[in-house]
Design an enzyme around this catalytic site. Structure first.
Site, PDB file in Angstrom:
ATOM      1  N   TYR A  84       1.545 -19.582  14.704  1.00 20.39           N
ATOM      2  CA  TYR A  84       0.982 -18.397  14.013  1.00 20.39           C
ATOM      3  C   TYR A  84       1.720 -17.438  13.681  1.00 20.39           C
ATOM      4  O   TYR A  84       2.047 -16.674  12.500  1.00 20.39           O
ATOM      5  CB  TYR A  84      -0.446 -18.213  14.562  1.00 20.39           C
ATOM      6  CG  TYR A  84      -1.160 -17.004  13.912  1.00 20.39           C
ATOM      7  CD1 TYR A  84      -1.457 -17.219  12.618  1.00 20.39           C
ATOM      8  CD2 TYR A  84      -0.959 -15.711  14.231  1.00 20.39           C
ATOM      9  CE1 TYR A  84      -2.162 -16.357  11.792  1.00 20.39           C
ATOM     10  CE2 TYR A  84      -1.604 -14.726  13.863  1.00 20.39           C
ATOM     11  CZ  TYR A  84      -2.342 -15.011  12.395  1.00 20.39           C
ATOM     12  OH  TYR A  84      -3.003 -14.014  11.621  1.00 20.39           O
ATOM     13  N   GLY A 141     -17.556 -11.383   4.502  1.00 17.16           N
ATOM     14  CA  GLY A 141     -17.072 -11.290   6.069  1.00 17.16           C
ATOM     15  C   GLY A 141     -15.717 -11.153   6.307  1.00 17.16           C
ATOM     16  O   GLY A 141     -15.311 -10.762   7.438  1.00 17.16           O
ATOM     17  N   GLY A 151     -10.288 -10.250   2.649  1.00 17.60           N
ATOM     18  CA  GLY A 151      -9.989 -10.386   1.273  1.00 17.60           C
ATOM     19  C   GLY A 151     -11.228  -9.871   0.324  1.00 17.60           C
ATOM     20  O   GLY A 151     -10.925  -9.271  -0.561  1.00 17.60           O
ATOM     21  N   SER A 178       0.563  -9.810  10.126  1.00 19.43           N
ATOM     22  CA  SER A 178       0.072  -9.751  11.390  1.00 19.43           C
ATOM     23  C   SER A 178       0.930  -9.112  12.542  1.00 19.43           C
ATOM     24  O   SER A 178       2.179  -9.378  12.285  1.00 19.43           O
ATOM     25  CB  SER A 178      -0.426 -10.991  11.806  1.00 19.43           C
ATOM     26  OG  SER A 178      -0.825 -11.005  13.354  1.00 19.43           O
ATOM     27  N   GLY A 222      -8.378 -15.733  -0.503  1.00 20.75           N
ATOM     28  CA  GLY A 222      -9.268 -15.801   0.625  1.00 20.75           C
ATOM     29  C   GLY A 222     -10.175 -14.677   0.473  1.00 20.75           C
ATOM     30  O   GLY A 222     -10.315 -13.856   1.752  1.00 20.75           O
TER      31      GLY A 222
END
Ligand code: NAP
Length: 307
Positions: free
Chosen positions: A176, A24, A27, A149, A20
């Site tokens: 998620y 921007g 990664g 996360s 990834g």
């Protein structure tokens, strides 16, 4: 312990594969900073154009960097197998950063019948890591970093049902959270299995807090520019820490002298921002029985048993 990317030890002679790496995102910064310290970096993403653009950017900033590219769509098991086979040409790999991910996507099943977030964030990386394991072992000091996360705390329960069945209403944020809980359970279980098997590979996890990347817009609109996607993307950047700061926990987990199964995140504002340090995790993320069961389910799902 205060830590910043400048504290990274010299990475010359080491090879780091980062998934990834789109410009921007986290990664990209992760790969750039590892390359700045001398690592050979392998940028692995699903879009050949975006991976090439990221490689060009790294080379523009660091003309002497050794940069390789690999195309792999982590949501598709056939693509993961092809990508991992192609990665054999890189020889031993010292560091694998499983960074690629999607967040809050609308309900979608992949060709393999898996829900998209679980496929991209957990099952694809599980298969990819397993297939790259011989190359990590060959480095004699391999390390795997899972990018999780704070959302792991909203999982409710670990994802231990049949991954090809949707039971009840699809809740995108809950799922998620479960995929990010899976990242932590996987890091712990992988680390334990490596130790039990006597293999020289450690697994750790990191989370970036809240960082201004394309994650939210990509998840909601499948793109980060154009109309409402641009507005959301700019709005997120306005209220969050930079992608560079968000990548710091990953870089610390990737290079600092830390025990396996450490979890690194930002230190300030309820772990939303600030310099990285080791952090705690939810009660569910400590559940080793769930971690072992998730491993079995993952092996069955991707068709690979390891170590
Ligand atoms: N930003 C935050 O605040 C935050 C917070 C917590 C956790 N994270 C985690 O940080 C990681 C990086 O996210 P980010 O914030 O940098 O988001 P991002 O800017 O959207 O980058 C995500 C990267 O993952 C790639 N990707 C998505 N689906 C893929 C697939 N099927 N196969 C291969 N690559 C795929 C994207 O490729 P394309 O460019 O081709 O889409 C992109 O390179 C994720 O795991 C995310 O869960 C981020």
């Amino acid at each position: 312990m205060h830590w910043e990317p400048a504290d990274m030890p010299d990475q010359t002679g080491r090879t780091a594969l980062v998934t990834g790496p789109s410009v921007g995102g986290l990664g990209y910064v992760t790969a750039l900073e590892l390359a700045r310290k001398g690592a050979r970096v392998i940028l692995a993403g699903r879009s050949q154009e975006k991976v090439a653009a990221a490689a060009d950017e790294v080379r523009r900033e660091l003309p002497d960097a050794e940069v390789e590219t690999l195309t792999v769509d982590l949501s598709r098991l056939d693509s993961v197998r092809r990508g991992a086979a192609e990665a054999a040409r890189f020889g031993s790999i010292d560091l694998l950063v499983n960074n690629a991910g999607v967040m809050g996507t609308p309900y979608q099943r992949t060709d393999n019948g898996l829900e998209l977030q679980m496929a991209t964030n957990h099952f694809g990386p599980f298969l990819f890591t397993g297939l790259l394991l011989p190359q990590l072992v060959a480095s004699a000091d391999g390390r795997v970093v899972m990018v999780s996360s704070m959302f792991h705390k909203f999982a409710g329960r670990p994802p231990l049902g049949d991954p090809r069945q949707q039971v009840g209403h699809y809740r995108r944020w809950r799922v998620y959270g479960q995929s990010k809980l899976a990242n932590l359970l996987y890091a712990g279980e992988l680390d334990r299995r490596m130790a039990t098997a006597g293999l020289p590979v450690k697994a750790l996890a990191a989370h970036p807090g809240f960082a201004g990347t394309h994650l939210a817009a990509n998840g909601q609109y499948g793109r980060s520019s154009g109309g409402v996607a641009s507005i959301l993307d700019a709005g997120i950047r306005a209220v969050s820490q930079s992608a560079a700061s968000g990548a710091a926990p990953t870089l610390m987990a990737a290079t600092a002298d830390l025990p396996g199964d450490s979890f690194v995140g930002p230190s300030n504002l309820g772990q939303m921002q600030g310099p990285p340090r080791t952090v705690g995790r939810s009660r569910l993320a400590h559940d080793q029985v769930a971690a072992a069961r998730l491993w079995e389910i993952s092996e069955e799902t991707v068709g690979l048993s390891y170590p």
